[in-house]
Structures are given as structure tokens and as C-alpha cells.
Design an enzyme around this catalytic site. Sequence first.
Site, PDB file in Angstrom:
ATOM      1  N   GLN A  10      -3.919   8.910  24.530  1.00  0.00           N
ATOM      2  CA  GLN A  10      -4.874  10.176  24.892  1.00  0.00           C
ATOM      3  C   GLN A  10      -6.251   9.697  25.506  1.00  0.00           C
ATOM      4  O   GLN A  10      -6.732  10.462  25.926  1.00  0.00           O
ATOM      5  CB  GLN A  10      -4.899  10.606  23.358  1.00  0.00           C
ATOM      6  N   HIS A 104       1.342   5.949  17.312  1.00  0.00           N
ATOM      7  CA  HIS A 104       0.782   7.553  17.343  1.00  0.00           C
ATOM      8  C   HIS A 104       1.463   8.012  18.640  1.00  0.00           C
ATOM      9  O   HIS A 104       0.842   8.235  19.642  1.00  0.00           O
ATOM     10  CB  HIS A 104      -0.785   7.184  17.647  1.00  0.00           C
ATOM     11  N   ASN A 148       1.568   7.649  12.622  1.00  0.00           N
ATOM     12  CA  ASN A 148       1.054   8.777  12.716  1.00  0.00           C
ATOM     13  C   ASN A 148       1.733   9.917  12.483  1.00  0.00           C
ATOM     14  O   ASN A 148       2.651  10.268  13.238  1.00  0.00           O
ATOM     15  CB  ASN A 148       0.195   9.073  14.022  1.00  0.00           C
ATOM     16  N   GLU A 149       1.234  10.954  11.403  1.00  0.00           N
ATOM     17  CA  GLU A 149       2.001  12.051  11.282  1.00  0.00           C
ATOM     18  C   GLU A 149       3.504  11.968  11.114  1.00  0.00           C
ATOM     19  O   GLU A 149       4.335  12.506  12.149  1.00  0.00           O
ATOM     20  CB  GLU A 149       1.546  13.102  12.340  1.00  0.00           C
TER      21      GLU A 149
END
Length: 415
Positions: A10, A104, A148-149
Amino acid sequence: MLGAATAAHQVEGNNINSDCWVMEQLPHSSYDEPSLDAVDHYNRYEEDIKLMADAGLNTYRFSVEWARIQPTKDSWEASEIEHYRNVLKFCHKTGIKPIVTMHHFSSPKWLITEGGWESPKVVEYFADYCARAACELGDLMEYVFTINEANMRLQLASLIKDMKNRMKRTESDVQVGVNLMRENMQKAAMEAAQAFGVDDPGKVCNFVSLCTPEGDLLVMKAHEAARDAMKKECPHLKIGLTLSLHDMQWIPDGEENAKKEWDDEFTHYLPYIQKDDFLGAQCYTRKCYGPDGTVQSATNTSYTQMGYEDYPQAIGNVVRAAARDFKGDIIVTENGIATDNDNRRAEFINEALESIQACIMDGIPVKGYMYWSLLDNFEWQKGYSKTFGLIAVDRATQKRYPKGSLKALGAWAEQ
């Protein structure tokens, strides 16, 4: 630990060997726009980390990019390892504690060609990558998150199933920037299959895609294998994973629905994280349930750019709920608001941290709070239209403009 978070794809830019990069380039892409140079954090990380330190923050959660480190199945880029060593060194130099996430959302393109996150091979591949990265970076790391998540794939599968069944669900029911049920999705699926060299569009299994129950379990197995492999290389590391969680609330006759959703989102993962050193809790909003499913909160006043209810108290409630079942340290690894009103962002931060402070006062072992995100950045399929950041970026010049909310967060370090 008080800080902010980013994710490599990102913010870094030009992550050309990742599955996300491939998906962004498709003629019928589900992405609103490609990431391209992102906000050039890859080259400007020193400036960004220094802005954090100058504001009073003491922790930075960021991810290392698997697709950079291992761009093909049989390659390992020493220069990219050295890049992340330099990032870690600069964190320590400026008094910033690094928290590293190994995965991620974005994965190497080759992994998807090999079956991605629905193939049992992902467990070994991910563990090998994490072990070798820990061997080469571990002396500069302390806190590490594997994935992540880790529950995001199952959340998306549930959401898409409900939307197909015409239940009242929307993209904002998951805490990630996705575009679902768009026109030309079949064309996009065919293009993706061709791009990844697989014969069936259903076999394009990246991390933000449909998930089977078996695929959900593979994520947990990959986490456990990676955790154990890194511990073998570097016993000093503290390792966990992060989960995307909602503050589950209900109106009369809605409690059972809320409890079922909490089990899907959190409690059924407990057997796989009992050996973890801590839990990463990520929350942006609440969900309210009635006897027939989700309902609108009666007290709602506003929504964020992501379509979430603006409800900063959710993070404290989630921490309390998680602490009832997870008997270990908790780190808030993401919490934030997408808005173009920075005064509201500063208020959100203060209200969220007041709820976390109350948790600590009640004896809940909350060890840190990471605001999402440090920079206005690439919100996955939503592109650059969502502004979560403490720092604005003019992407034409890549000039940074720290916001008042950065100082508002830093002020909590003095309390």
C-alpha cells in the site's frame, strides 16, 4: 507502544512481482486504479519514520514484502533483505520500536500459480520464507506478526455468499477496501486465470479471495508453522497474528446472531493461537444484530469514507471481548478512520485511546496501540480515494504534509 501502521504494497510502490500488481493490471480489473509508485515509502522511509519520531510516537508496525524477497519460487533477493535491514536499523536509530508483519495480504505471483492459499503447499512455502527472513533479520526484530487479518478470507467468503443470497450485506461489512459484485467479474476472473497460468478461474486463490473451510484452516496451519520455524531460528522473537474484529452488539432477540458472528470472526481461531505471545486486534467499527441479522444502529450519526459507522469506542469493546477468551497480551495493531476531516480524525484518536486507557486501568494487558495508517495510501481495490493517514501525500511530487492528527496521537505518549 504508541505508533502507526502501514503495509508494504500500500505504500512502497512498484511491487511488480506480487499477485496484487498482476490483478491491478487486468483489462477488467476489480481495482479502481493501479498502485504504481504508491507513496514511494520504499525510497522515503527515513523521512516517514523521522516524522513519526518527531511527533512523539515510539513504535512503527510495517510489513516486509514476500514478493520482493522471494520474487520467484527458486530465488532469494539479498538486496531486498538488506533494504529491510536498513529500515529496521533506522527505526532503532530514531528510537522507534519496529513491529514486523510477514504477510499483509499481498503474495508472490508464483505462489498463486502454485495454488495460492487453497493449496496445502502454502504451509511449507510460507514457513520457509518466514524462517529464512527471521534468520537474516531477526537480530533487529522483537515483535513479529505472521499474517495480517488471518480471518479475512473467511469473512469475505461469508460476505459474498450472503450478497449472492440477496441478504442485506455490503462491502463495508468487511474492514478492507474491496469491490464486490461488479460488472465484468467473469471476464476479470478469466483474465486472472490466464495471468497466473492456471486453467480454472476458481483456482486463483490469493489472500483476498473466496475461501473454503479448508482454506481457512490452511491459514492457521501456515501461521503455526511459520511461528514455530521463526522461533527455532530466533527464540527471542515474540510472535502472534492479527485478526479483523468487530464490536458485536445487539438489540432484543439478536444476541444469538451476534454470538455466532463473534465465533466465526474470533473464537474458533483460539486453538491455533494458544501458543502465541500476543494477539493483534484490529477494529474500525461495530456491527449490530437483530433476530434476522444485521440492523442499523439506532444511535448512528455518521459514516466514514469506507462506509463504516464512525464509532471509535468499538476498539475498547473489542479488546474487552477478546480478553475474555484470549489469556495473553493484546496489541491494537490497526484502528483508524477514513475521513477528509482531520479534526474529526484527531477526535476519533482521542476517543479510541480513552477506551483503550480504560481497558488498561481495568487490568487488561494491552501493550500497544497502532493507528491505521501513517500515510494516506493505496486502499487496495478502492485505490487512493480513502484517506486514513496521519500524513497526507501529494502523489505528483511525493511531498509529505503531516496533519494535526499526527500531533494528537503523539501527545498521548506524554500521558
